[in-house]
Design a protein around this motif. Sequence first.
Motif, PDB file in Angstrom:
ATOM      1  N   VAL A  30      43.410  41.636  44.427  1.00 12.23           N
ATOM      2  CA  VAL A  30      42.666  42.433  43.164  1.00 12.23           C
ATOM      3  C   VAL A  30      43.265  43.870  43.168  1.00 12.23           C
ATOM      4  O   VAL A  30      42.937  44.393  44.140  1.00 12.23           O
ATOM      5  CB  VAL A  30      41.391  42.412  43.232  1.00 12.23           C
ATOM      6  N   ILE A 174      42.337  35.773  40.405  1.00 14.03           N
ATOM      7  CA  ILE A 174      42.344  37.028  40.415  1.00 14.03           C
ATOM      8  C   ILE A 174      42.241  37.504  38.912  1.00 14.03           C
ATOM      9  O   ILE A 174      41.898  38.542  38.474  1.00 14.03           O
ATOM     10  CB  ILE A 174      43.405  37.799  40.958  1.00 14.03           C
ATOM     11  N   ARG A 179      36.693  36.915  39.320  1.00 16.02           N
ATOM     12  CA  ARG A 179      36.666  37.400  40.699  1.00 16.02           C
ATOM     13  C   ARG A 179      35.275  37.614  41.485  1.00 16.02           C
ATOM     14  O   ARG A 179      34.306  37.175  40.949  1.00 16.02           O
ATOM     15  CB  ARG A 179      37.390  38.952  40.638  1.00 16.02           C
TER      16      ARG A 179
END
Length: 347
Positions: A30, A174, A179
Amino acid sequence: MQARGAGVVMQPDVAHLLEQHGTLAEDVCVRLDERVHLSLNGIAFRQRAPQLMTAWDMLYRALREPLGDICYRQDSDLVALEQDGESVEIRFADGYETSGDLLIGADGVNSECRAILVGRTPARYAGYVAWRGLEDEKDLPEAIVRELAGRFTLYHTSGIQLLCYLVPGADGSIAPGERRVNWVWYINTPEELLPSVLTGESGRVYRSFVPSGDVRKEAEARTYDLAETSLPRVFRDLVLHSRLFVQPVQDVAPQPRLHGRCALIGDAAGTVRPHTASGTSKAFADATLLAAALRDWKTDRPPPSERLARWERQRQGDLVMTAEMGMRLAAGSGLGVEGAPQPWMDG
């Protein structure tokens, strides 16, 4: 080797090894844009600081999958190791035995390889614990995620430090909404209270990690109470919405790495504090540079002693420097420092 959820700052050593195995760092991370330091009542300051963040389970899968169906035994306790100058033989508690040309001990902070080769060198408690949480962002209030997404967010005062960032989802996604929110809260905790932290609700006594679901209700409640009184609002709300797990911060001094046809790498060879964000990259560099030192070695010959000795000197120097840096960083937040506040005792 269960998924333990620890967030990992992507470092160049790690990205390079992933690329060698066909995985781009951007695909398992991320991306963050800024670093935000909180005060108790709001934002103290912010700065642009692009970073890539991943998680331990993501790296594990990225490295495990290329191995295919190679023999990989889990839940195996090493009990014996013998070498005769030409090979190494090992035996496990379940009776399984095998031999090879070289043994690499990469079995972590409580390494049995190290214990056999060097003698028992118990990990030393550093004076503080790391409470952690790892929550799917979809399970958290939207306001919390909105305030933390895209940022490395920190808060510290003497005796505590909390940091938070988003990492890929458990399935590797992601995408926003898929997430996980990863946080770690370091809290000074007297050593006499450590047994109560490391004893699970099940009654099991852990050495280095109490998993989510087995943290004692009393220890969990004390940590939630401390969050109510000592953290900025967004972190207070995040902790109260999280299932806790916990690790004591431990030190293992640098150990000799080379022992005949055996080598120690990663935390088996010595630890660094988590504040350096380099524990994972340290282990990756140990492994990749060891592989380079062994390149073109023919196993019907003795190991390349000069190259291995150079590898050991280089890696020991890096370990000593990074370990000292981690201790200085911890001391800067009053963590593990004599005379510093003990919030978990007082909470």
